[in-house]
Design a protein around this motif. Structure first.
Motif, PDB file in Angstrom:
ATOM      1  N   UNK A 188       0.815  -1.214   0.000  1.00  0.00           N
ATOM      2  CA  UNK A 188       0.000   0.000   0.000  1.00  0.00           C
ATOM      3  C   UNK A 188       0.850   1.267   0.000  1.00  0.00           C
ATOM      4  N   UNK A 189       2.146   1.115  -0.165  1.00  0.00           N
ATOM      5  CA  UNK A 189       2.999   2.287  -0.343  1.00  0.00           C
ATOM      6  C   UNK A 189       3.680   2.804   0.903  1.00  0.00           C
ATOM      7  N   UNK A 190       3.586   2.083   2.023  1.00  0.00           N
ATOM      8  CA  UNK A 190       4.264   2.520   3.243  1.00  0.00           C
ATOM      9  C   UNK A 190       5.679   1.946   3.243  1.00  0.00           C
ATOM     10  N   UNK A 191       6.664   2.780   2.861  1.00  0.00           N
ATOM     11  CA  UNK A 191       8.032   2.309   2.650  1.00  0.00           C
ATOM     12  C   UNK A 191       8.701   1.818   3.930  1.00  0.00           C
ATOM     13  N   UNK A 192       8.271   2.324   5.087  1.00  0.00           N
ATOM     14  CA  UNK A 192       8.896   1.919   6.350  1.00  0.00           C
ATOM     15  C   UNK A 192       8.679   0.441   6.660  1.00  0.00           C
ATOM     16  N   UNK A 193       7.665  -0.160   6.034  1.00  0.00           N
ATOM     17  CA  UNK A 193       7.364  -1.558   6.331  1.00  0.00           C
ATOM     18  C   UNK A 193       8.519  -2.475   5.955  1.00  0.00           C
TER      19      UNK A 193
END
Length: 230
Positions: A188-193
């Motif tokens: 979903x675009x959350x790069x920190x994951x």
């Protein structure tokens, strides 16, 4: 065991940038045109001995001026029930920017926006609860809010839900499910994951990895929420 990690706050764009965009989009309401209202029975004229000048000559009162201050406009929109304005005003009260810091007011505004389905407000309310600054200490509510927002495709909520499941905060510790939601967050675009998912996957036992893989196959990733929704 992976280290304790506080829940993530929105990173891009920052709240101040979001607030500026929200304020720039607020349009002044059309000025109401008030006209005198005359009420008389048909065929009945005013008696010369009893004139009614007020009913004929009184001018309409000017329409109330709309507030020019962006904060006043935002407050008016939040009061009228706009969930986006409620979220933005809640952020200002939580952080004490432009208004006195008021965590209870921020929580109320987040709850109002969350009740209208604003997933960003759900995430923000969960952060407030998890940090211990809300009126409730029920982290189980924070988990439920994050899950609801994540299932609607909010990447940041999916990431924070993964952290809660990994640490066992507000719920039972569940590394396979935590890995699943971190994978969702990445999609979903959350790069920190991707900073948290690989180390967690290395900690999974063969049986836990099977559960993680089975969940990915069985449950499709939540759809991406378009930015315009909230």
């Amino acid at each position: 065991m992976p280290p304790f990690r506080p829940l993530a706050t929105p990173g891009n764009p920052p709240p101040s940038s979001t607030f500026r965009r929200a304020l720039s989009s607020i349009v002044l309401a059309t000025t109401l045109l008030l006209t005198p209202s005359l009420s008389c029975l048909a065929g009945t004229a005013a008696s010369p001995q009893h004139p009614t000048p007020d009913a004929v000559t009184e001018q309409a009162a000017p329409a109330p001026a709309q507030p020019d201050d962006p904060l006043a406009r935002l407050t008016a929109q939040a009061t009228s029930g706009d969930p986006r304005a409620q979220l933005q005003l809640g952020l200002l009260h939580e952080q004490g920017r432009g208004v006195p810091q008021d965590l209870r007011r921020a929580e109320t505004l987040y709850r109002q926006a969350s009740a209208k389905g604003n997933v960003n407000a759900m995430n923000q309310l969960a952060l407030l609860i998890d940090s211990g600054r809300a009126g409730t200490t029920d982290r189980g509510e924070a988990v439920r809010l994050l899950r609801k927002a994540a299932e609607k495709g909010n990447g940041l909520a999916a990431y924070n839900l993964g952290l809660m499941l990994r640490e066992g905060r507000g719920t039972n510790k569940d590394w396979p499910r935590a890995a699943y939601w971190l994978a969702c967050a990445d999609m979903l675009g959350e790069s920190r994951a991707m900073k948290d998912l690989p180390p967690l996957l290395r900690q999974l036992s063969p049986e836990q990895r099977k559960k993680f893989n089975a969940r990915l196959v069985k449950s499709p990733l939540p759809p991406r929420v378009q930015p315009a929704v909230n």
